[in-house]
Design a protein around this motif. Structure first.
Motif, mmCIF file in Angstrom:
data_model
loop_
_atom_site.group_PDB
_atom_site.id
_atom_site.type_symbol
_atom_site.label_atom_id
_atom_site.label_comp_id
_atom_site.label_asym_id
_atom_site.label_seq_id
_atom_site.Cartn_x
_atom_site.Cartn_y
_atom_site.Cartn_z
ATOM 1 N N TYR A 112 0.841 -1.197 0.000
ATOM 2 C CA TYR A 112 0.000 0.000 0.000
ATOM 3 C C TYR A 112 0.881 1.255 0.000
ATOM 4 O O TYR A 112 0.628 2.204 -0.750
ATOM 5 N N PHE A 113 1.935 1.234 0.825
ATOM 6 C CA PHE A 113 2.882 2.354 0.844
ATOM 7 C C PHE A 113 3.484 2.569 -0.548
ATOM 8 O O PHE A 113 3.597 3.709 -1.019
ATOM 9 N N VAL A 130 3.757 5.817 -3.113
ATOM 10 C CA VAL A 130 5.013 6.341 -3.664
ATOM 11 C C VAL A 130 4.901 6.498 -5.172
ATOM 12 O O VAL A 130 5.224 7.554 -5.726
ATOM 13 N N VAL A 131 4.439 5.452 -5.864
ATOM 14 C CA VAL A 131 4.405 5.517 -7.334
ATOM 15 C C VAL A 131 3.351 6.495 -7.852
ATOM 16 O O VAL A 131 3.480 6.989 -8.974
ATOM 17 N N ALA A 144 9.589 10.682 -3.234
ATOM 18 C CA ALA A 144 10.707 9.739 -3.299
ATOM 19 C C ALA A 144 11.438 9.944 -4.616
ATOM 20 O O ALA A 144 10.802 10.137 -5.651
ATOM 21 N N ASN A 145 12.754 9.896 -4.567
ATOM 22 C CA ASN A 145 13.520 10.013 -5.801
ATOM 23 C C ASN A 145 13.634 8.632 -6.460
ATOM 24 O O ASN A 145 13.121 7.640 -5.950
ATOM 25 N N ARG A 146 14.318 8.564 -7.587
ATOM 26 C CA ARG A 146 14.411 7.295 -8.343
ATOM 27 C C ARG A 146 15.134 6.220 -7.540
ATOM 28 O O ARG A 146 14.741 5.054 -7.575
ATOM 29 N N PHE A 157 12.870 0.845 -2.547
ATOM 30 C CA PHE A 157 11.607 0.469 -1.893
ATOM 31 C C PHE A 157 10.981 -0.742 -2.593
ATOM 32 O O PHE A 157 10.499 -1.678 -1.946
ATOM 33 N N ARG A 158 10.990 -0.730 -3.912
ATOM 34 C CA ARG A 158 10.446 -1.867 -4.668
ATOM 35 C C ARG A 158 11.240 -3.138 -4.402
ATOM 36 O O ARG A 158 10.677 -4.215 -4.198
ATOM 37 N N ALA A 159 12.554 -3.024 -4.429
ATOM 38 C CA ALA A 159 13.408 -4.191 -4.195
ATOM 39 C C ALA A 159 13.225 -4.725 -2.776
ATOM 40 O O ALA A 159 13.146 -5.942 -2.566
ATOM 41 N N GLY A 160 13.130 -3.841 -1.808
ATOM 42 C CA GLY A 160 12.923 -4.269 -0.421
ATOM 43 C C GLY A 160 11.600 -4.985 -0.249
ATOM 44 O O GLY A 160 11.512 -6.027 0.407
ATOM 45 N N HIS A 161 10.573 -4.436 -0.862
ATOM 46 C CA HIS A 161 9.241 -5.036 -0.781
ATOM 47 C C HIS A 161 9.227 -6.423 -1.434
ATOM 48 O O HIS A 161 8.727 -7.395 -0.855
ATOM 49 N N ALA A 162 9.807 -6.532 -2.603
ATOM 50 C CA ALA A 162 9.831 -7.818 -3.317
ATOM 51 C C ALA A 162 10.651 -8.858 -2.564
ATOM 52 O O ALA A 162 10.227 -10.017 -2.440
#
Length: 138
Positions: free
Chosen positions: A24-25, A29-30, A36-38, A44-49
């Protein structure tokens, strides 16, 4: 499956709810609702995955690890190593880019590399132990 593994599976399933809230967070962000910067978006995506995949992998390993020819420390590493990595690696991704507009990861990136080392050790131990247990059962 030993009782402690059943309890750990329950904990891991509940931990997946936190990953769900992290999703959800990420949607915030997206959509641009959380600045959030690139670099941050990528981490964040990598951590979530990594969190989700490693938690599910942990459950899969716990389902079969009682068949491994392991005991003591080695059984603990094979059983608990991936869940530990599921904490360390995402923490490294998230915590290394906190702050306003970071241009590169901070020192907490080491959590990622420590988690990767634990993951590797756990997977090798579990794999070798399961192969040995399978061969012994032939």
């Amino acid at each position: 499956m030993p009782a402690q593994d059943v309890i750990l599976v329950g904990i891991l399933l509940l931990a997946l709810v936190t990953v769900e809230s992290g999703g959800y967070f990420l949607t915030k962000v997206v959509r641009g609702n959380v600045p959030a910067n690139r670099l941050q978006m990528s981490f964040f995506r990598a951590g979530h995955a990594h969190a989700a995949v490693l938690l599910v992998l942990s459950i899969a390993i716990l389902a079969v690890i009682s068949n491994a020819a392991l005991d003591g420390f080695w059984l603990w590493l094979a059983s608990a190593g991936v869940p530990v990595a599921a904490i360390l690696m995402p923490a490294g991704f998230f915590l290394s880019v906190i702050g306003s507009d970071p241009q590169r990861p901070n020192r907490l990136i080491w959590l990622l590399w420590i988690g990767a080392a634990v993951l590797t050790a756990a997977l090798i131990t579990a794999g070798v132990g399961l192969i040995a247990g399978g061969v012994a059962a032939l």
